[in-house]
Design a protein around this motif. Structure first.
Motif, mmCIF file in Angstrom:
data_model
loop_
_atom_site.group_PDB
_atom_site.id
_atom_site.type_symbol
_atom_site.label_atom_id
_atom_site.label_comp_id
_atom_site.label_asym_id
_atom_site.label_seq_id
_atom_site.Cartn_x
_atom_site.Cartn_y
_atom_site.Cartn_z
ATOM 1 N N TYR A 1 -11.991 -4.262 -1.720
ATOM 2 C CA TYR A 1 -11.557 -2.861 -1.658
ATOM 3 C C TYR A 1 -10.486 -2.630 -2.720
ATOM 4 C CZ TYR A 1 -13.769 -2.756 2.961
ATOM 5 O OH TYR A 1 -14.672 -2.837 4.000
ATOM 6 N N GLY B 1 0.808 -1.207 0.000
ATOM 7 C CA GLY B 1 0.000 0.000 0.000
ATOM 8 C C GLY B 1 0.839 1.253 0.000
ATOM 9 N N ILE C 1 -4.020 3.848 1.162
ATOM 10 C CA ILE C 1 -4.068 4.923 0.177
ATOM 11 C C ILE C 1 -2.973 5.961 0.409
ATOM 12 C CG2 ILE C 1 -6.537 4.650 -0.170
ATOM 13 C CD1 ILE C 1 -6.968 7.144 1.555
ATOM 14 N N GLU D 1 -5.224 9.755 -3.197
ATOM 15 C CA GLU D 1 -5.972 8.537 -3.537
ATOM 16 C C GLU D 1 -7.171 8.367 -2.614
ATOM 17 O OE1 GLU D 1 -2.353 5.706 -5.175
ATOM 18 O OE2 GLU D 1 -2.807 5.723 -3.027
ATOM 19 N N SER E 1 -3.707 8.170 5.375
ATOM 20 C CA SER E 1 -4.850 8.827 4.735
ATOM 21 C C SER E 1 -5.472 9.845 5.662
ATOM 22 C CB SER E 1 -5.881 7.778 4.344
ATOM 23 O OG SER E 1 -6.352 7.129 5.499
ATOM 24 N N ALA F 1 -9.305 1.614 -10.924
ATOM 25 C CA ALA F 1 -8.583 1.311 -9.689
ATOM 26 C C ALA F 1 -7.852 -0.008 -9.892
ATOM 27 C CB ALA F 1 -9.544 1.206 -8.504
ATOM 28 N N VAL G 1 -7.821 0.761 -4.402
ATOM 29 C CA VAL G 1 -7.332 2.142 -4.311
ATOM 30 C C VAL G 1 -7.385 2.783 -5.688
ATOM 31 C CG1 VAL G 1 -5.308 3.571 -3.879
ATOM 32 C CG2 VAL G 1 -5.881 1.712 -2.315
ATOM 33 N N SER H 1 -11.897 9.006 6.796
ATOM 34 C CA SER H 1 -12.190 7.589 6.614
ATOM 35 C C SER H 1 -13.297 7.163 7.555
ATOM 36 C CB SER H 1 -10.943 6.740 6.877
ATOM 37 O OG SER H 1 -10.593 6.802 8.246
ATOM 38 N N LEU I 1 -9.913 5.170 -1.062
ATOM 39 C CA LEU I 1 -10.195 3.747 -0.917
ATOM 40 C C LEU I 1 -11.655 3.530 -1.278
ATOM 41 C CD1 LEU I 1 -9.074 0.964 0.021
ATOM 42 C CD2 LEU I 1 -10.076 1.471 2.267
#
Length: 350
Positions: free
Chosen positions: A126, A10, A48, A52, A14, A119, A128, A17, A54
Motif C-alpha cells: 500500500y 502516517g 492518509i 490523499e 480518512s 506515491a 499514500v 474506504s 490510499l
C-alpha cells in the motif's frame, strides 16, 4: 534481505474506504548506500490525509531517481530527504494500483478507481498519494507498464514538449535515448512529427530504433559535434557531454534542454553548475539553452494517458520483479544494464 520491523508515520483520518489490512510488506532502507541497505519488512500501513488516497499497489516503477535516493547522492538531496537516513524509509515513487481509501477532501477519485502516478514509498503493498499527483490508468496498458510512466514520462514531457517546444519537421537529438526518460523523449518527439536521432550504446541501438528513432548513434564511437549534422532541439539526459560540443551540434537558433545527468561532484552531482553555465551562455547567444527540474504533476499524467491510449507512446518495460526480488532489480539498475524501465509487482498475480 531480512524481514525486520520498521516504522512509517502516517497522516490524519480518512473518508471513504473499504476494509484493508493494518500492516503490509514493504521494501525499506534504514540508511543510505548500495542496494545492500534494502530489506523486506512487515510495517504499519500508512494513514492518509484529507487530500490523499490510499492505493493498493499493483506495481511500482524503479528508475535512476530511486537509485539516487537510495544512495543519498548527490548529498544535497539529504537536506530534503533526511540527513543520516531517509525520512521515508520505504523506497519508490512511481505507482500503479487501485484506490482503496480516500481522504475527506478528495473529489477526483473514488474507491475502486484504477490509477497511476506518484506515491512516495510505492515499493510496498500500500502507498499514500496526493490527489494532484495521480491520473486514471489507461485501459490500454498493464499495471507494470503504467507503473513505469509517471516520473520518467513526465520528465520527458516537460523536457521535449514544454521546455523544448518540439515541432513537426524539426531535427531532434536525444542523448541517453535507451533509458527511462530517453525512451519517452524519443517517442514524444516522434509523436510531434520530428525527425529523431537517438544516442545510446551499441548494445541498446535496437531498442532505440524500436522506439521509433530515425537514426541511432553509438555514444562510444560517433561524434555528435563533427559538423555533419545539426539539430533544432537537443535533449541531453546523460549529462556527460561538454556544453561546447552540444552547442556545436545545435543549429544557430536551436534549443538545448538539460535533464538531470550523471557524474559530477559528490555533493551536487555536477548538475547545478552545468545548468547555470548553460543559462548564462544562452543570454549571449541566439541559441536557447535551458534545463528541466522535473515536477510531479497529475495533469502531466493525464496528458500522458491520452498518448498511451492513442498508442503514440508505449512504455518500454524490460521486465517486472516480484517484491521479494527488489534487491536484484536495483542491482540490475545500478549496473546500467536496464533497457528502458523495470518494475516491481507488489502482489503475485496482479
Amino acid at each position: 534481505m531480512k524481514d525486520q520491523p520498521a516504522t512509517v508515520i502516517g497522516g490524519s483520518a480518512s473518508g471513504q474506504s473499504h476494509q484493508v489490512a493494518s500492516t503490509m510488506q514493504a521494501v525499506v532502507q534504514d540508511g543510505y548506500g548500495t542496494s545492500d541497505v534494502l530489506r523486506v519488512a512487515e510495517i504499519a500501513r500508512p494513514v492518509i490525509g484529507p487530500r490523499e488516497v490510499l492505493v493498493e499497489v499493483r506495481a511500482a516503477g524503479l528508475d535512476r531517481g530511486t537509485w539516487h535516493l537510495m544512495q543519498g547522492k548527490p548529498r544535497l538531496l539529504r537536506l530534503v530527504f533526511g540527513l543520516r537516513s531517509p525520512k521515508q524509509p520505504v523506497i519508490g515513487r512511481d505507482v500503479a494500483g487501485v484506490v482503496v481509501e480516500v481522504g475527506t477532501e478528495v473529489t477526483a477519485f473514488a474507491v475502486g478507481d484504477e490509477v497511476f502516478g506518484v506515491a512516495p514509498g510505492s515499493v510496498a503493498e500500500y502507498a499514500v498519494a496526493r490527489e494532484d499527483k495521480l491520473a486514471h490508468r489507461p485501459a490500454t496498458v498493464t499495471w507494470e507498464q503504467a507503473a513505469v510512466v509517471p516520473i520518467s514520462g513526465g520528465t520527458a514531457l516537460q523536457a521535449v514538449v514544454d521546455a523544448g517546444r518540439v515541432a513537426a519537421g524539426q531535427k531532434v537529438l536525444v542523448i541517453g535515448a535507451s533509458g527511462g526518460v530517453g525512451s519517452y523523449a524519443v517517442q514524444l518527439a516522434k509523436a510531434a512529427g520530428a525527425e529523431v536521432t537517438g544516442v545510446a550504446s551499441a548494445a541498446k541501438a535496437d531498442l532505440v530504433r524500436a522506439l521509433g528513432a530515425d537514426h541511432v548513434l553509438d555514444y562510444a564511437v560517433d561524434d555528435i559535434a563533427d559538423g555533419t549534422r545539426h539539430y533544432d532541439l537537443i535533449i541531453d539526459i546523460a549529462g556527460l557531454c561538454e556544453l561546447s560540443r552540444l552547442r556545436r551540434a545545435l543549429t544557430p537558433r536551436g534549443t538545448l534542454v538539460l535533464v538531470g545527468g550523471e557524474g559530477g561532484g559528490d555533493w551536487t552531482g555536477g548538475t547545478m553548475g552545468r545548468q547555470l553555465r548553460a543559462r548564462l551562455s544562452s543570454a549571449f547567444s541566439g541559441q536557447r539553452l535551458t534545463s528541466v527540474i522535473a515536477q510531479e504533476r497529475g495533469a502531466d499524467y493525464v496528458r500522458l494517458a491520452a498518448l498511451l491510449e492513442s498508442g503514440q507512446v508505449v512504455p518500454s518495460l524490460e521486465r517486472a520483479y516480484p517484491l521479494a526480488e527488489t534487491v536484484d532489480a536495483m542491482r540490475h539498475l545500478e549496473a546500467g544494464r536496464v533497457r528502458g524501465k523495470i518494475a516491481v509487482t507488489a502482489r503475485s498475480g496482479a
